[in-house]
Design an enzyme around this catalytic site. Structure first.
Site, PDB file in Angstrom:
ATOM      1  N   HIS A  42      -7.397  -5.984   0.693  1.00  6.70           N
ATOM      2  CA  HIS A  42      -6.220  -5.178   1.012  1.00  6.70           C
ATOM      3  C   HIS A  42      -5.488  -5.665   2.266  1.00  6.70           C
ATOM      4  O   HIS A  42      -4.515  -5.054   2.691  1.00  6.70           O
ATOM      5  CB  HIS A  42      -6.673  -3.725   1.225  1.00  6.70           C
ATOM      6  CG  HIS A  42      -5.587  -2.702   1.092  1.00  6.70           C
ATOM      7  ND1 HIS A  42      -4.986  -2.393  -0.107  1.00  6.70           N
ATOM      8  CD2 HIS A  42      -4.986  -1.885   2.018  1.00  6.70           C
ATOM      9  CE1 HIS A  42      -4.086  -1.441   0.066  1.00  6.70           C
ATOM     10  NE2 HIS A  42      -4.056  -1.124   1.350  1.00  6.70           N
TER      11      HIS A  42
ATOM     12  N   ASP B 210     -10.042  -5.635  -3.630  1.00  5.77           N
ATOM     13  CA  ASP B 210      -9.486  -4.626  -2.732  1.00  5.77           C
ATOM     14  C   ASP B 210     -10.433  -3.425  -2.661  1.00  5.77           C
ATOM     15  O   ASP B 210     -10.798  -2.851  -3.687  1.00  5.77           O
ATOM     16  CB  ASP B 210      -8.127  -4.185  -3.271  1.00  5.77           C
ATOM     17  CG  ASP B 210      -7.332  -3.344  -2.291  1.00  5.77           C
ATOM     18  OD1 ASP B 210      -7.909  -2.431  -1.685  1.00  5.77           O
ATOM     19  OD2 ASP B 210      -6.115  -3.593  -2.166  1.00  5.77           O
TER      20      ASP B 210
ATOM     21  N   SER C  86       0.827  -1.195   0.000  1.00  3.88           N
ATOM     22  CA  SER C  86       0.000   0.000   0.000  1.00  3.88           C
ATOM     23  C   SER C  86       0.872   1.261   0.000  1.00  3.88           C
ATOM     24  O   SER C  86       1.620   1.489  -0.938  1.00  3.88           O
ATOM     25  CB  SER C  86      -0.971  -0.045   1.181  1.00  3.88           C
ATOM     26  OG  SER C  86      -1.985   0.915   1.048  1.00  3.88           O
TER      27      SER C  86
END
Length: 278
Positions: A254, A221, A145
């Site tokens: 995620h 995600d 991320s």
């Protein structure tokens, strides 16, 4: 340098160290996994950069990477994601301030005094690792991320410094998404030209080294469409001929469940590059 955690793991040791950072002006904690091979001689290093709200603990406790690092004889180094301390500037929001350093060198106050995570990761941390641990100067970098953003940017900006790079769910175009625009405006000001030096999509356009990019992205995600935009990285790489392996993984979100599912493949990817002779 103070070792504050020491735990046996996959035949090696999962440690956490505290050290003084001159670049950041504060104490920093760093997770270090030493594989069993480190007891016999220096090993190459994979640097892991974590995402928003994380510290060094998230990766070392959730990813399950130690078993793969032990298999391949790789040291794992997982630093905190921002400077820490009572005198370090912060914000009430989760996506700015402590836990949200974005791996940039801030130029605006009140952030500029401490928020120099780019210099910390690129220069100070490897110097500390290679001076104090049984580590070679063969380096790889990966992250998730915000940390995936950091890994891509750092590798693209420093040709020859890393043997390989990979990312999970990276923020590939921070200049074009809310997370990045908010952080860059705070840390760097409103000059969007200054933002480009920390934007992987922009950096690919002028990359001086065609280091292959390995990116895993879950297609379930929750941040995919608004914040992550891997389509922009694909388009930039196709336009310039930069090698990219973008793997859209069906059903994954995620979370660290996603990272744990594919971290073994990423460690193997880095091991192949790290074990090549220069």
């Amino acid at each position: 340098m103070e070792r504050i955690e020491h735990r046996a793991s996959s035949g090696g040791w999962q440690d956490v160290y505290r050290h003084r950072s001159g670049v950041l002006g504060c104490d920093m904690t760093v997770g270090v996994y030493l594989p069993p091979q480190a007891g016999r001689g220096p090993c190459p290093v994979l640097y892991w950069l974590s995402g928003l709200t994380c510290n060094e603990q998230n990766f070392i406790t959730k990813a399950g990477a130690q078993r793969y690092a032990a298999e391949h004889g790789i040291i794992l180094v997982a630093p905190d994601t921002s400077p820490r301390g009572d005198d370090v500037a912060d914000d009430a929001a989760y996506d700015l301030g402590k836990g949200a350093g974005f791996y940039v060198n801030a130029t605006r106050e009140p952030w500029a005094k401490h928020y120099r995570m780019y210099d910390y990761v690129v220069d100070e941390l490897p110097a500390w690792v290679e001076a104090n641990l049984p580590a070679t100067d063969a380096r790889a970098v990966s992250g998730h991320s915000m940390g995936g953003h950091g890994a891509l940017v750092i590798a693209l900006r420093n040709p020859g410094r890393y043997r390989s790079v990979s990312a999970f769910s990276p923020i590939v175009a921070p200049s074009q998404v809310p997370w990045g625009a908010k952080a860059f405006d705070a840390y760097l000001g409103d000059d969007r030209e200054a933002w480009k030096q920390y934007d992987a999509v922009e950096l690919v356009k002028g990359a001086r080294e065609t280091l292959p990019l390995l990116v895993d992205q879950g297609d379930a995600d929750e941040f995919l469409a608004e914040q992550l935009r891997p389509d922009l990285l694909r388009a930039a790489c196709e336009a310039t001929g930069h090698p990219l392996q973008l793997r859209m993984q069906p059903g994954y979100d995620h979370s660290y469940y996603f990272i744990a599912s594919f971290i073994g493949e990423h460690v193997a990817h880095h091991a192949r590059a790290l074990k090549q002779t220069s």
